[in-house]
Design a protein around this motif. Structure first.
Motif, PDB file in Angstrom:
ATOM      1  N   ALA A  13      -0.709 -12.144  14.051  1.00  9.23           N
ATOM      2  CA  ALA A  13      -0.933 -13.270  13.142  1.00  9.23           C
ATOM      3  C   ALA A  13      -1.549 -12.842  11.820  1.00  9.23           C
ATOM      4  CB  ALA A  13      -1.828 -14.308  13.813  1.00  9.23           C
ATOM      5  N   THR A  14      -2.181 -11.666  11.786  1.00  7.30           N
ATOM      6  CA  THR A  14      -2.856 -11.207  10.570  1.00  7.30           C
ATOM      7  C   THR A  14      -2.066 -10.146   9.821  1.00  7.30           C
ATOM      8  OG1 THR A  14      -4.076  -9.330  11.549  1.00  7.30           O
ATOM      9  CG2 THR A  14      -5.043 -11.536  11.801  1.00  7.30           C
ATOM     10  N   MET A  15      -0.870  -9.791  10.272  1.00 10.43           N
ATOM     11  CA  MET A  15      -0.207  -8.592   9.788  1.00 10.43           C
ATOM     12  C   MET A  15       0.580  -8.799   8.494  1.00 10.43           C
ATOM     13  SD  MET A  15       1.170  -6.811  13.291  1.00 10.43           S
ATOM     14  CE  MET A  15       1.518  -5.232  12.539  1.00 10.43           C
ATOM     15  N   ALA A  16       0.637  -7.699   7.750  1.00 12.66           N
ATOM     16  CA  ALA A  16       1.523  -7.584   6.584  1.00 12.66           C
ATOM     17  C   ALA A  16       2.019  -6.140   6.560  1.00 12.66           C
ATOM     18  CB  ALA A  16       0.791  -7.921   5.304  1.00 12.66           C
ATOM     19  N   PHE A  17       3.205  -5.917   5.985  1.00 16.21           N
ATOM     20  CA  PHE A  17       3.744  -4.560   5.990  1.00 16.21           C
ATOM     21  C   PHE A  17       4.700  -4.371   4.819  1.00 16.21           C
ATOM     22  CE2 PHE A  17       6.286  -7.255   8.733  1.00 16.21           C
ATOM     23  CZ  PHE A  17       7.592  -6.976   8.380  1.00 16.21           C
ATOM     24  N   ARG A  18       4.852  -3.113   4.426  1.00 18.42           N
ATOM     25  CA  ARG A  18       5.881  -2.773   3.437  1.00 18.42           C
ATOM     26  C   ARG A  18       7.238  -2.867   4.133  1.00 18.42           C
ATOM     27  NH1 ARG A  18       2.895  -0.330  -0.809  1.00 18.42           N
ATOM     28  NH2 ARG A  18       1.002   0.732  -0.090  1.00 18.42           N
ATOM     29  N   ARG A  19       8.235  -3.363   3.435  1.00 19.31           N
ATOM     30  CA  ARG A  19       9.497  -3.645   4.106  1.00 19.31           C
ATOM     31  C   ARG A  19      10.191  -2.386   4.631  1.00 19.31           C
ATOM     32  NH1 ARG A  19      12.719  -7.305   2.388  1.00 19.31           N
ATOM     33  NH2 ARG A  19      14.272  -6.516   3.844  1.00 19.31           N
ATOM     34  N   GLU A  20       9.802  -1.205   4.141  1.00 21.67           N
ATOM     35  CA  GLU A  20      10.385   0.023   4.684  1.00 21.67           C
ATOM     36  C   GLU A  20      10.089   0.169   6.178  1.00 21.67           C
ATOM     37  OE1 GLU A  20       8.493   3.827   3.657  1.00 21.67           O
ATOM     38  OE2 GLU A  20       6.912   2.688   2.663  1.00 21.67           O
ATOM     39  N   SER A  76       2.638  -2.084  14.464  1.00 20.73           N
ATOM     40  CA  SER A  76       1.469  -1.212  14.298  1.00 20.73           C
ATOM     41  C   SER A  76       1.868   0.248  14.475  1.00 20.73           C
ATOM     42  CB  SER A  76       0.388  -1.577  15.320  1.00 20.73           C
ATOM     43  OG  SER A  76      -0.085  -2.891  15.144  1.00 20.73           O
ATOM     44  N   LEU A  77       2.693   0.542  15.484  1.00 17.65           N
ATOM     45  CA  LEU A  77       3.101   1.919  15.750  1.00 17.65           C
ATOM     46  C   LEU A  77       4.082   2.424  14.698  1.00 17.65           C
ATOM     47  CD1 LEU A  77       3.484   1.660  19.622  1.00 17.65           C
ATOM     48  CD2 LEU A  77       1.658   2.817  18.367  1.00 17.65           C
ATOM     49  N   ARG A  78       4.971   1.567  14.223  1.00 16.38           N
ATOM     50  CA  ARG A  78       5.865   1.969  13.130  1.00 16.38           C
ATOM     51  C   ARG A  78       5.049   2.338  11.895  1.00 16.38           C
ATOM     52  NH1 ARG A  78      11.331  -1.679  12.755  1.00 16.38           N
ATOM     53  NH2 ARG A  78      12.106  -1.367  14.883  1.00 16.38           N
ATOM     54  N   GLY A  79       4.014   1.539  11.621  1.00 21.60           N
ATOM     55  CA  GLY A  79       3.154   1.851  10.488  1.00 21.60           C
ATOM     56  C   GLY A  79       2.480   3.193  10.634  1.00 21.60           C
ATOM     57  N   ALA A  80       2.025   3.508  11.853  1.00 18.74           N
ATOM     58  CA  ALA A  80       1.382   4.798  12.091  1.00 18.74           C
ATOM     59  C   ALA A  80       2.368   5.950  11.936  1.00 18.74           C
ATOM     60  CB  ALA A  80       0.761   4.808  13.484  1.00 18.74           C
ATOM     61  N   LEU A  81       3.633   5.724  12.282  1.00 15.13           N
ATOM     62  CA  LEU A  81       4.648   6.768  12.101  1.00 15.13           C
ATOM     63  C   LEU A  81       4.881   7.069  10.625  1.00 15.13           C
ATOM     64  CD1 LEU A  81       7.482   5.910  14.669  1.00 15.13           C
ATOM     65  CD2 LEU A  81       6.092   7.990  14.632  1.00 15.13           C
ATOM     66  N   LEU A  82       4.984   6.025   9.820  1.00 13.87           N
ATOM     67  CA  LEU A  82       5.351   6.191   8.416  1.00 13.87           C
ATOM     68  C   LEU A  82       4.163   6.514   7.520  1.00 13.87           C
ATOM     69  CD1 LEU A  82       7.929   3.294   7.950  1.00 13.87           C
ATOM     70  CD2 LEU A  82       8.400   5.744   8.039  1.00 13.87           C
ATOM     71  N   GLY A  83       2.967   6.182   7.954  1.00 12.03           N
ATOM     72  CA  GLY A  83       1.788   6.403   7.115  1.00 12.03           C
ATOM     73  C   GLY A  83       0.542   6.010   7.870  1.00 12.03           C
ATOM     74  N   GLN A  84      -0.055   4.894   7.436  1.00 14.62           N
ATOM     75  CA  GLN A  84      -1.278   4.413   8.073  1.00 14.62           C
ATOM     76  C   GLN A  84      -1.145   2.940   8.431  1.00 14.62           C
ATOM     77  OE1 GLN A  84      -4.121   5.098   4.958  1.00 14.62           O
ATOM     78  NE2 GLN A  84      -4.534   7.206   5.573  1.00 14.62           N
TER      79      GLN A  84
END
Length: 334
Positions: A173-180, A198-206
């Motif tokens: 409910a609190t998330m935001a992300f770069r579309r990549e 969350s895990l995709r974000g950790a793969l690509l950066g932080q």
């Protein structure tokens, strides 16, 4: 007499941010949610999407959007049939045009500075690909309540999951992300979006969690979290259903992470090793819960032994081994 020059029409600039306001059976809350989306101080594309709930949520949203006059580009739509959380998210992502995607639920309330704070945080942390935030919890009628969520860490990297032994990511409910994060890997697999993102974000950066509360997160009997984790169901059924749904959730998250890893052959070896450990943790936990739920006790030994050998799961697996000696009823199963 020379002709006047033809003035070319200038296209309206595309908003940098797309807010995905996903709703399902939120007729009692959608007005407050939409008002808070309209109150954002940064011009956004706002896509209001109802997952075919048939309770009047869509009609209320349609009426509010038709009457809206303001700086945001607002669209309202509904799915042809009920899709569920992740499939609904995938369906709406095909319509979003922003480079930053902000998630919002039809029963939550965003503070006016939420989008502005998220945009600023992405600008200040160029390595961040996924952001979450703290929140203030409210009940059905907007009253402040306490929830059992532990305080989120500020960074979600693979070492955190392995070190702490917990498979909980940022709150969806609190998330935001770069579309990549979506474009690089494609549609989400599994039933729930927050851990996969969350895990995709950790793969690509932080993956980062902001310490500032940016939403009022509503807990009520019909909420998605209550349904997925059986928090509001009769006690006799709650544990069994929570096990069943957690197995699906862990397996789907593992499938998504495994598919993403296949698409990142360039991932540094040290990071891949940690990501593979997290993947193993999800698989082991799913197998262990399924065995406890459905299998004779001797079939529990495989996941328990694998867990004892897996960094991050050793203590939990040792505790699970003790359950071999206890009646199922002692931990809520029959």
């Amino acid at each position: 007499m020379s002709a006047l020059p033809v003035l070319e029409s200038v296209a309206e600039p595309r908003p940098r941010v797309s807010v995905l306001l996903l709703c399902f059976r939120d007729a009692d809350y959608i007005r407050a949610a939409l008002d808070s989306a309209f109150a954002q101080t940064v011009p956004c594309e706002i896509i209001v999407s109802n997952d075919c709930s048939g309770d009047g949520t869509f009609e209320i949203a349609e009426e509010l959007v038709a009457a809206y006059r303001g700086p945001h580009r607002v669209h309202v739509r509904k799915t042809e049939r009920n899709l569920g959380v992740s499939a609904h998210f995938n369906d709406v992502m095909a319509l979003a045009s922003g480079e930053i995607i902000v998630m919002m639920a039809g029963d939550d309330i965003a503070y006016p500075e939420r989008v502005a704070t998220i945009v600023r945080a992405f600008d200040e942390h160029p390595g961040a690909t996924v952001l979450g935030s703290d929140f203030d919890a409210i009940g059905s009628h907007g009253e402040p309540i306490r929830v059992s969520f532990r305080q989120r860490p500020q960074r979600y990297d693979f070492d955190y999951y392995v070190r702490i032994g917990r498979l909980i990511g940022l709150l969806g409910a609190t998330m935001a992300f770069r579309r990549e994060v979506y474009d690089r890997f494609g549609p989400l697999l599994g039933p729930i979006e927050d851990n996969a993102l969350s895990l995709r974000g950790a793969l690509l950066g932080q993956s980062l969690n902001l310490r500032q509360p940016l939403i009022q997160y509503r807990r009520h009997p019909g909420s998605v979290s209550g349904t997925v984790f059986a928090r509001d169901e009769p006690r006799a059924l709650a544990t069994r259903r929570r096990y069943e749904r957690t197995v699906q959730f862990y397996r789907g998250t593992a499938d998504d992470l495994e598919a993403c890893l296949r698409k990142m052959p360039e991932l540094p070896r040290s990071k891949r090793r940690l990501a593979e450990q997290v993947l193993a943790m999800y698989r082991i936990e799913a197998d262990a819960r399924e065995a406890i739920l459905l299998q004779p006790r001797w079939r529990w030994l495989g996941p328990v032994l694998r867990g004892l050998g897996q960094r991050g799961l050793r203590r939990k697996s040792a505790e699970r081994a003790l359950k071999l000696l206890l009646p199922r009823s002692w931990f809520g199963l029959r």
